[in-house]
Design an enzyme around this catalytic site. Structure first.
Site: not given
Length: 739
Positions: A90-91
């Site tokens: 996600e990051d």
């Protein structure tokens, strides 16, 4: 940051990582450590430029989550690696799920993917309740893939709650409320009791900081006194246990701040008046064969010295909770006349209570039957398959099942079934099998016939009576309490309404043809508008049950032919017609426009209370005031608790209903000349009429004349008129009237 700061930080990261390996509950092999090392390196690279709100390097968060997973929950290396990687995809733009799969294999990739999906759900800004609920539903659906997704998510949430100080107050409040709403019940249900307690306490810290700090300070102040009391109590028990050569440990465990707060609210008492602020836990060494015998031996030793409260004995060794929790709980009268809760557990039981899921598998013997946790996950998946279209209802139902206490009932053959407390005989039918539930005609509890709404108690033996002609009706939703039963009933009713809708469509086509109107999309649109409905199925269903009759359709036709008038009317109302998508929705909607009271669902005068301002569709109750008649309050109104506890005799049940789908009671009186088979003819006509339900029947014959009364339940006037006409045609009947 200076070079020295960077060096310090790197040393702290290395130290945190080493500690993670050290504290793991499961023994890690060389391969396990290698896997965790690789996951750590990927996480380190993925989060290299990221910092948390507090300013520290982001990597500390995945390490902390992995530590909770390893130490407090006790999962394996696969889960620890997945916890380290839970935010990477996600990051970090450099990593995708396929990279994780290539590097770590399918299982870890699947868990990380599940966690990424949940995460992206909760990032959306300012979600309304229904959207929030929809996200929870999606999150719960990941349980179908792998329960570890939810467990790591709970660990992630715990660490976020522990490090929330640097966030904005509104954000803290939102996250804390969300935690209480869904994560704490989930942790409870998976058997992670220590984590559930931490989540609840931390949530209270942010949602009600004054209350939290007040209770915390009072616990600290009374700690010395409490320790002394526990020591006094333990000394007596220790002497007796030593005499019998037990190997054991005794711990005094304070109750959580959240549970003390809950007791204060439920019992309406102050902190000092809450008696059992702590529990004594006796953990004994034993092999599996003697566990139960030793537990009861300890029970008899404790109760030899302290008088037990028989109503507060909980035997979860004979019938473990569905989370796998096993223990013997007794409440005894301790020194100074204070009630003390004593929990008796073996070391194995204690480990299962602390670690939940993980300890289960450590102790599960090869070839052992499916255990209750797997059973629970299977049940959960059934609940998740529910076709409940409204996500808020879905999550509410789901929560009910998460937190519910259990009762144990028997089938006629003596098999034990566990159900949530408050479950009815109808819930039991659906618990046996959906088909049994759908065909339920009645139930016997301990050999006696009972209504389907009968609430079951532990120890009841329940037999379900079925019939091929039986099928669910809307009242069943009032009787069923479990998510599974309610979900299945709603699906069946939906199907039923669709069938009535299809018949209604044909009836409408015929009736409009007589009025020289074609049934096409334009006409359907006009009719839906004219009758102020929402979907085309609403229209067809109401025609099918006879609510929309010939007279109403004639009025529609005449208003339609007067085109100028209808054009002016439309201009004045300026109400946008329903969209095509809305029109074609395949469901019968409810327009809650009528409030009814009591068991007989009577229409009475009422006023809406100002303290909670209920709106149509809310769950409500009526309160009989001295001077203002019936006041209607929401069930969760701030004043509800005090009204219900102080003036229970003035409370009336109430609910919002849709007047077009409501059933009415009607009494029919008949008189005529008696002859053989007359009653049979009458009952045949009533029972053959599709939407009529007969409630009671009484006939009297006197010198060749007869009089009778029939009580029926119908959807509307049209049906009653049709029924009266049919009854009048029976040979020998002189007069038929509606009373």
């Amino acid at each position: 940051m200076t070079a020295e700061d960077i060096e310090k930080e790197n040393a702290a990261i290395a130290k945190a990582y080493k500690e993670l390996l050290k504290v793991s509950y499961t023994t890690l092999s060389k391969e396990d450590k290698h896997l965790i090392r690789r996951a750590f390196e990927v996480a380190l690279d993925g989060h290299k430029d990221q910092r948390r709100k507090s300013g520290e390097a982001y990597i500390f968060h995945p390490i902390a989550v992995a530590k909770i997973v390893a130490q407090e929950i006790g999962l394996d290396a696969t889960s620890i690696a997945a916890a380290l990687l839970h935010d990477v995809v996600e990051d970090s733009p450099d990593y995708e799920i396929k990279d994780i799969e290539k590097e770590f294999g399918k299982t870890i990739a699947k868990i990380v993917d599940g966690l990424t999906k949940i995460s992206s759900l909760s990032k959306e800004k300012d979600m309304d309740v229904s959207l929030q609920a929809e996200n929870f539903r999606k999150m719960l659906l990941t349980l179908n893939d792998d329960v570890r997704v939810i467990i790591i998510k709970i660990a992630d949430r715990l660490h976020n709650m522990q490090t929330m100080d640097s966030m904005r107050p509104d954000k803290q409040d939102k996250i804390a409320s969300e935690t209480l709403y869904i994560y704490a019940p989930l942790a409870h249900r998976i058997g992670l009791y220590t984590i559930k307690t931490q989540l609840e306490d931390l949530s209270l810290k942010y949602t009600e900081p004054d209350v939290y700090n007040d209770i915390l300070n009072k616990i600290k102040e009374s700690k010395e006194q409490q320790d002394l009391y526990i020591e006094q109590f333990s000394d007596v028990v220790k002497k007796a246990l030593d005499k019998e050569h037990f190997e054991y440990t005794i711990k005094g465990r304070p109750k959580s701040i959240f549970s003390i707060r809950k007791k204060m609210l439920n019992q309406g008492v102050s902190f000092d008046e809450v008696y059992d602020k702590f529990a004594i836990r006796i953990i004994y060494k034993s092999d599996i064969a003697n566990e139960k015998f030793l537990a009861w031996k300890i029970y008899s030793i404790v109760t030899d010295h302290f008088r037990p409260n028989p109503l507060r004995l909980r035997d979860w060794i004979t019938s473990p909770k569905t989370t796998g929790y096993e223990a013997l709980h007794i409440t005894v009268m301790g020194p100074k006349g204070r009630w003390v809760e004593v929990q008796v557990r073996s070391e194995r039981m204690n480990e299962i209570a602390e670690k939940g899921y993980a300890a289960h598998y450590k102790y599960k013997q090869d070839g052992e039957k499916e255990d209750s946790l797997e059973n629970w996950i299977n049940k959960l998946q059934e609940a998740l398959e529910s076709t409940e279209s409204n996500a808020v209802d879905f999550v509410e139902q789901f929560k009910l099942n998460l937190y519910s206490q259990e009762i144990y009932v028997f089938t006629p053959k003596g098999d034990l079934k566990s159900l949530p407390k408050g479950a009815t005989s109808l819930d039991f039918a659906f618990n046996i099998h959906t088909e049994v539930g759908m065909k339920t005609r009645g139930a016997k509890v301990n050999g006696k016939l009972v209504p389907l709404s009968h609430e079951l108690q532990t120890g009841d033996q329940v037999e379900i009576l079925t019939s091929e002609s039986a099928k669910p009706n809307p009242n069943w939703l009032e009787y069923a309490t479990t998510a599974r039963a309610r979900g299945k009933i709603k699906s069946a009713l939906k199907e039923d309404r669709k069938i009535i809708g299809e018949e209604g469509k044909e009836i409408l086509r015929r009736k409009l043809k007589q009025l020289k109107i074609n049934l096409d999309e334009k006409t359907v649109n006009e009719l839906v508008n004219y009758f102020k409905l929402k979907t085309s199925l609403d229209l067809f269903y109401r025609v099918g049950i006879g609510f929309i009759d010939n007279a109403m359709l004639k009025n529609f036709a005449s208003s339609r032919s007067n085109a100028l008038m209808s054009f002016i009317k439309n201009k004045i109302s300026r109400k946008a017609p329903p969209s095509k998508e809305q029109l074609e929705k395949n469901e019968v909607t409810s327009n809650y426009d009528l409030l009814v009271f009591g068991k007989d669902e009577e229409k009475l005068d009422y006023k809406l209370a100002n303290c909670c301002n209920p709106i149509p569709g809310d769950k409500v109750f009526g309160f009989l005031t001295v001077s203002e008649g019936i006041k209607v309050h929401k069930k969760n109104c701030p004043n509800a608790l005090s009204l219900q506890s102080n003036y229970a005799y003035r409370i009336m049940t109430a609910k919002w209903v849709d007047s077009t789908q409501r059933e009415f009671s009607a009494k029919i009186a008949l008189t005529g000349i008696d002859h053989i088979g007359l009653v049979n003819e009458i009952t045949t006509i009533v029972s053959e009429n599709m939407h009529v339900n007969m409630k009671s029947l009484s006939f009297e014959s006197n010198d060749g004349l007869f009089s009778g009364k029939i009580s029926v339940v119908v959807k509307n006037n049209t049906i009653i008129k049709k029924l009266l006409d049919k009854l009048k045609k029976i040979n020998g009947i002189d007069k038929v009237t509606r009373v």
